[in-house]
Design a protein around this motif. Structure first.
Motif, PDB file in Angstrom:
ATOM      1  N   GLN A 137     -12.536 -29.356  47.308  1.00  0.00           N
ATOM      2  CA  GLN A 137     -11.286 -30.400  46.386  1.00  0.00           C
ATOM      3  C   GLN A 137     -10.775 -29.886  45.961  1.00  0.00           C
ATOM      4  OE1 GLN A 137     -14.435 -31.133  43.088  1.00  0.00           O
ATOM      5  NE2 GLN A 137     -14.650 -33.552  44.196  1.00  0.00           N
ATOM      6  N   GLU A 138     -10.423 -28.267  45.445  1.00  0.00           N
ATOM      7  CA  GLU A 138      -9.608 -27.056  45.729  1.00  0.00           C
ATOM      8  C   GLU A 138      -8.283 -27.648  47.315  1.00  0.00           C
ATOM      9  OE1 GLU A 138     -10.952 -23.515  44.730  1.00  0.00           O
ATOM     10  OE2 GLU A 138     -11.833 -24.370  43.001  1.00  0.00           O
ATOM     11  N   MET A 139      -9.257 -27.635  48.406  1.00  0.00           N
ATOM     12  CA  MET A 139      -8.943 -27.830  49.485  1.00  0.00           C
ATOM     13  C   MET A 139      -8.032 -28.989  49.967  1.00  0.00           C
ATOM     14  SD  MET A 139     -10.849 -26.866  53.109  1.00  0.00           S
ATOM     15  CE  MET A 139     -10.104 -26.111  54.434  1.00  0.00           C
ATOM     16  N   GLY A 140      -7.994 -30.021  49.426  1.00  0.00           N
ATOM     17  CA  GLY A 140      -7.509 -30.870  48.808  1.00  0.00           C
ATOM     18  C   GLY A 140      -8.228 -32.267  49.791  1.00  0.00           C
ATOM     19  N   CYS A 141      -9.394 -31.785  49.805  1.00  0.00           N
ATOM     20  CA  CYS A 141     -10.308 -32.869  50.582  1.00  0.00           C
ATOM     21  C   CYS A 141     -11.050 -34.160  49.708  1.00  0.00           C
ATOM     22  CB  CYS A 141     -11.968 -32.205  51.065  1.00  0.00           C
ATOM     23  SG  CYS A 141     -11.221 -30.834  52.114  1.00  0.00           S
ATOM     24  N   GLU A 142     -11.348 -34.747  50.663  1.00  0.00           N
ATOM     25  CA  GLU A 142     -11.723 -36.338  49.977  1.00  0.00           C
ATOM     26  C   GLU A 142     -12.801 -36.222  50.187  1.00  0.00           C
ATOM     27  OE1 GLU A 142     -10.457 -40.477  49.825  1.00  0.00           O
ATOM     28  OE2 GLU A 142      -9.503 -39.361  51.343  1.00  0.00           O
ATOM     29  N   LEU A 143     -14.147 -36.182  49.798  1.00  0.00           N
ATOM     30  CA  LEU A 143     -15.469 -36.245  49.655  1.00  0.00           C
ATOM     31  C   LEU A 143     -16.543 -37.441  49.493  1.00  0.00           C
ATOM     32  CD1 LEU A 143     -16.652 -32.917  47.613  1.00  0.00           C
ATOM     33  CD2 LEU A 143     -16.302 -33.530  49.912  1.00  0.00           C
ATOM     34  N   LEU A 144     -16.781 -37.992  50.900  1.00  0.00           N
ATOM     35  CA  LEU A 144     -17.329 -39.619  50.898  1.00  0.00           C
ATOM     36  C   LEU A 144     -18.496 -39.524  51.354  1.00  0.00           C
ATOM     37  CD1 LEU A 144     -13.495 -40.349  52.266  1.00  0.00           C
ATOM     38  CD2 LEU A 144     -14.843 -41.014  49.847  1.00  0.00           C
ATOM     39  N   PRO A 145     -18.666 -40.919  50.433  1.00  0.00           N
ATOM     40  CA  PRO A 145     -20.135 -41.465  51.449  1.00  0.00           C
ATOM     41  C   PRO A 145     -20.221 -41.718  52.554  1.00  0.00           C
ATOM     42  CG  PRO A 145     -19.723 -42.984  50.081  1.00  0.00           C
ATOM     43  CD  PRO A 145     -18.346 -41.654  50.130  1.00  0.00           C
ATOM     44  N   ILE A 146     -21.229 -41.559  53.507  1.00  0.00           N
ATOM     45  CA  ILE A 146     -20.699 -42.629  55.037  1.00  0.00           C
ATOM     46  C   ILE A 146     -20.844 -44.344  54.313  1.00  0.00           C
ATOM     47  CG2 ILE A 146     -21.273 -43.056  57.559  1.00  0.00           C
ATOM     48  CD1 ILE A 146     -21.722 -40.399  57.686  1.00  0.00           C
ATOM     49  N   ASP A 147     -19.268 -44.570  54.954  1.00  0.00           N
ATOM     50  CA  ASP A 147     -19.740 -46.131  55.381  1.00  0.00           C
ATOM     51  C   ASP A 147     -19.003 -46.642  56.311  1.00  0.00           C
ATOM     52  OD1 ASP A 147     -17.294 -46.150  54.764  1.00  0.00           O
ATOM     53  OD2 ASP A 147     -16.842 -46.339  52.615  1.00  0.00           O
ATOM     54  N   GLU A 148     -19.054 -48.151  56.220  1.00  0.00           N
ATOM     55  CA  GLU A 148     -18.348 -48.756  57.599  1.00  0.00           C
ATOM     56  C   GLU A 148     -16.742 -48.378  58.326  1.00  0.00           C
ATOM     57  OE1 GLU A 148     -19.192 -50.004  54.593  1.00  0.00           O
ATOM     58  OE2 GLU A 148     -17.649 -51.445  54.582  1.00  0.00           O
ATOM     59  N   ASN A 149     -16.488 -48.098  57.213  1.00  0.00           N
ATOM     60  CA  ASN A 149     -14.995 -47.417  57.872  1.00  0.00           C
ATOM     61  C   ASN A 149     -14.960 -45.457  58.550  1.00  0.00           C
ATOM     62  OD1 ASN A 149     -13.248 -49.669  56.878  1.00  0.00           O
ATOM     63  ND2 ASN A 149     -13.936 -48.301  54.891  1.00  0.00           N
ATOM     64  N   THR A 150     -16.164 -44.749  58.636  1.00  0.00           N
ATOM     65  CA  THR A 150     -16.236 -43.871  58.745  1.00  0.00           C
ATOM     66  C   THR A 150     -16.023 -43.484  59.993  1.00  0.00           C
ATOM     67  OG1 THR A 150     -17.881 -43.369  56.764  1.00  0.00           O
ATOM     68  CG2 THR A 150     -17.692 -41.379  57.838  1.00  0.00           C
ATOM     69  N   LYS A 151     -15.107 -42.372  60.407  1.00  0.00           N
ATOM     70  CA  LYS A 151     -14.282 -41.893  61.805  1.00  0.00           C
ATOM     71  C   LYS A 151     -16.344 -41.811  62.618  1.00  0.00           C
ATOM     72  CE  LYS A 151     -12.454 -39.002  64.133  1.00  0.00           C
ATOM     73  NZ  LYS A 151     -10.984 -37.868  64.417  1.00  0.00           N
ATOM     74  N   VAL A 152     -16.672 -42.190  63.870  1.00  0.00           N
ATOM     75  CA  VAL A 152     -17.843 -42.112  63.608  1.00  0.00           C
ATOM     76  C   VAL A 152     -17.953 -40.709  64.800  1.00  0.00           C
ATOM     77  CG1 VAL A 152     -19.993 -42.644  65.358  1.00  0.00           C
ATOM     78  CG2 VAL A 152     -19.076 -44.526  64.508  1.00  0.00           C
ATOM     79  N   ILE A 153     -18.801 -39.262  64.531  1.00  0.00           N
ATOM     80  CA  ILE A 153     -19.289 -38.825  65.044  1.00  0.00           C
ATOM     81  C   ILE A 153     -20.218 -38.837  65.287  1.00  0.00           C
ATOM     82  CG2 ILE A 153     -19.311 -35.548  65.536  1.00  0.00           C
ATOM     83  CD1 ILE A 153     -16.948 -36.744  63.923  1.00  0.00           C
ATOM     84  N   GLN A 154     -20.361 -38.424  66.956  1.00  0.00           N
ATOM     85  CA  GLN A 154     -21.630 -38.531  68.119  1.00  0.00           C
ATOM     86  C   GLN A 154     -21.703 -37.275  68.985  1.00  0.00           C
ATOM     87  OE1 GLN A 154     -21.465 -43.348  69.039  1.00  0.00           O
ATOM     88  NE2 GLN A 154     -22.868 -42.949  67.116  1.00  0.00           N
ATOM     89  N   HIS A 155     -22.616 -36.622  69.443  1.00  0.00           N
ATOM     90  CA  HIS A 155     -22.862 -35.651  70.285  1.00  0.00           C
ATOM     91  C   HIS A 155     -22.592 -36.653  71.464  1.00  0.00           C
ATOM     92  CE1 HIS A 155     -24.334 -33.049  67.420  1.00  0.00           C
ATOM     93  NE2 HIS A 155     -23.153 -33.451  67.309  1.00  0.00           N
ATOM     94  N   ILE A 156     -24.078 -38.371  71.827  1.00  0.00           N
ATOM     95  CA  ILE A 156     -23.440 -38.980  73.031  1.00  0.00           C
ATOM     96  C   ILE A 156     -23.107 -40.355  72.701  1.00  0.00           C
ATOM     97  CG2 ILE A 156     -24.627 -40.151  74.403  1.00  0.00           C
ATOM     98  CD1 ILE A 156     -27.048 -38.267  74.358  1.00  0.00           C
ATOM     99  N   SER A 157     -22.205 -40.118  72.687  1.00  0.00           N
ATOM    100  CA  SER A 157     -21.594 -41.764  72.225  1.00  0.00           C
ATOM    101  C   SER A 157     -22.116 -42.685  72.597  1.00  0.00           C
ATOM    102  CB  SER A 157     -19.630 -41.554  72.961  1.00  0.00           C
ATOM    103  OG  SER A 157     -19.110 -43.423  72.552  1.00  0.00           O
ATOM    104  N   ALA A 158     -22.325 -43.655  71.581  1.00  0.00           N
ATOM    105  CA  ALA A 158     -22.801 -45.254  71.544  1.00  0.00           C
ATOM    106  C   ALA A 158     -22.031 -45.822  72.339  1.00  0.00           C
ATOM    107  CB  ALA A 158     -23.561 -46.216  70.229  1.00  0.00           C
ATOM    108  N   ASP A 159     -20.875 -46.280  72.543  1.00  0.00           N
ATOM    109  CA  ASP A 159     -20.202 -46.592  73.651  1.00  0.00           C
ATOM    110  C   ASP A 159     -20.518 -46.560  74.978  1.00  0.00           C
ATOM    111  OD1 ASP A 159     -18.567 -47.957  72.217  1.00  0.00           O
ATOM    112  OD2 ASP A 159     -16.881 -47.394  71.654  1.00  0.00           O
ATOM    113  N   GLN A 160     -20.640 -45.394  75.384  1.00  0.00           N
ATOM    114  CA  GLN A 160     -20.995 -44.740  76.879  1.00  0.00           C
ATOM    115  C   GLN A 160     -22.729 -45.834  77.435  1.00  0.00           C
ATOM    116  OE1 GLN A 160     -21.777 -41.460  76.237  1.00  0.00           O
ATOM    117  NE2 GLN A 160     -19.782 -40.603  76.258  1.00  0.00           N
ATOM    118  N   ILE A 161     -23.074 -45.972  76.534  1.00  0.00           N
ATOM    119  CA  ILE A 161     -24.603 -46.839  76.672  1.00  0.00           C
ATOM    120  C   ILE A 161     -23.975 -48.224  77.095  1.00  0.00           C
ATOM    121  CG2 ILE A 161     -26.674 -47.208  75.558  1.00  0.00           C
ATOM    122  CD1 ILE A 161     -25.727 -44.762  76.185  1.00  0.00           C
ATOM    123  N   ASP A 162     -24.090 -49.200  78.208  1.00  0.00           N
ATOM    124  CA  ASP A 162     -24.516 -50.521  78.501  1.00  0.00           C
ATOM    125  C   ASP A 162     -25.307 -50.890  77.274  1.00  0.00           C
ATOM    126  OD1 ASP A 162     -23.123 -49.574  80.375  1.00  0.00           O
ATOM    127  OD2 ASP A 162     -24.775 -49.691  81.755  1.00  0.00           O
TER     128      ASP A 162
END
Ligand SMILES: [Zn+2]
Length: 348
Positions: A323-348
């Motif tokens: 917080q001192e660094m100015g970060c916003e601490l949030l719970p994951i929701d539908e607006n969260t940028k997705v971090i994936q090691h294998i992207s779901a988009d790569q799957i048909d």
């Protein structure tokens, strides 16, 4: 006559005695052999059980290291993944907003190669990226806790989050101990995000076949729905999407989650609380701060397990520093940028 018979009878008696002795010896030898064989069998069985436990422990250790580290080789899991992904971007499978910010280059791409797989859920959830210039906005940090609920630590973690007025995300497993239902409910009632992490967390069974994975998935979702009234729509794979312990092709699991409308999250920041190296609370904080500094969006991997006391110890000061660094601490929701090691988009 008697004199003659006597030695004959004596000899016979002696022979009988010899035969009896031999019989006894044979029985003794056979019994000994039999008992030895049984003892050997028992010994070997014990050995097999021990070795199996050792294998499980080693697998667990390896996966924990994996779970707390970067994927060994994310791209290799899906050859040409990058190409597919940039193609997806070119083809406009992302929202306009996302295109804008991804138009030139991803600001985080250089600093956080592990964040290369982004976006998957962009197709389903067009608002997944921050507005228009990410760099103008505060860094977003999502604290995530895997493997809970735990009897000792979940309540402590929840208390700290409540005290700091911070919401986080819990990727939970199936825990049917008496103390667990209240903890699942507290997570939900106190405004945190409840995510799934598999019912059993046993790699050998979950990743044995797609059917086994599905069964475990439905079991956990059903259980959480029953206990909390909420059926989560996010998941974190045990070991991450790029784990290398799965017997099944992870793309099959991803395809299944896509069909179920589940978004899965890996991580791009690790606290190190599950590595073979034991860190102090201060070191855990340093690990997190170092990586958060590199990312605009950070998904921080931590663990909520009986033995992770240092995670609890680190949490309060970590939140303060973020917080001192100015970060916003949030719970994951539908607006969260997705971090994936294998992207779901790569799957048909
Ligand atoms: Zn886990």
């Amino acid at each position: 006559m008697e004199d003659k018979r006597s030695p004959g009878m004596k000899e016979q008696r002696l022979r009988r005695q010899r035969i009896n002795r031999m019989k006894k010896m044979i029985v003794a030898v056979m019994s000994f052999g039999f008992l030895s064989a049984i003892a050997l069998c028992i010994g070997l069985t014990v050995q097999v059980v021990r070795l199996n436990q050792r294998i499980d422990a080693l697998t667990e250790e390896r996966i924990l290291v994996q779970e707390s580290g970067q994927p060994e080789n994310p791209v290799s899991v899906l050859a040409g993944g990058d190409t597919i992904q940039s193609k997806a971007l070119d083809e406009g499978s992302v929202s306009e907003k996302q295109k804008d910010s991804a138009a030139g280059e991803d600001p985080e791409a250089e600093n956080a190669p592990q964040e290369d797989a982004k976006s998957p859920a962009a197709k389903q959830e067009p608002s997944r990226m921050d507005n228009p210039s990410e760099e103008d906005t505060a860094k977003k940090v999502y604290l995530t806790f895997d493997d809970g609920p735990s009897q000792v630590n979940t309540a402590a973690i929840l208390d700290i989050l409540k005290e700091k007025n911070v919401k986080a995300t819990f990727f939970v497993i199936g825990n049917d101990n008496d103390y667990a239902p209240d903890l699942y409910r507290r997570i939900v009632e106190e405004g945190h995000t409840l995510g799934m992490h598999s019912y059993t967390h046993k790699y050998s069974s979950i990743y044995d076949s797609l059917e086994a994975f599905q069964e475990d998935f439905y079991r956990l979702r059903g259980y959480l729905g029953e206990v909390t009234g909420v059926e989560p729509d996010i998941m974190r794979f045990p070991g991450g999407s790029s784990n290398s312990v799965s017997n099944i092709d992870m793309r099959e699991c991803i395809r299944f989650l896509n069909e179920e409308g589940i978004t899965y999250y890996d991580w791009n920041v690790i606290s190190g609380d599950a590595t073979s190296q034991v860190y102090t609370a201060d070191e855990l904080i340093d690990n997190v701060m170092k990586d958060v500094a590199k990312n605009q969006t950070s998904i921080v991997l931590m663990h909520d397990a009986e033995t992770k006391a240092t995670t609890v110890e680190a949490l309060g000061p970590m939140i303060d520093q973020l917080q001192e660094m100015g970060c916003e601490l949030l719970p994951i929701d539908e607006n969260t940028k997705v971090i994936q090691h294998i992207s779901a988009d790569q799957i048909d």
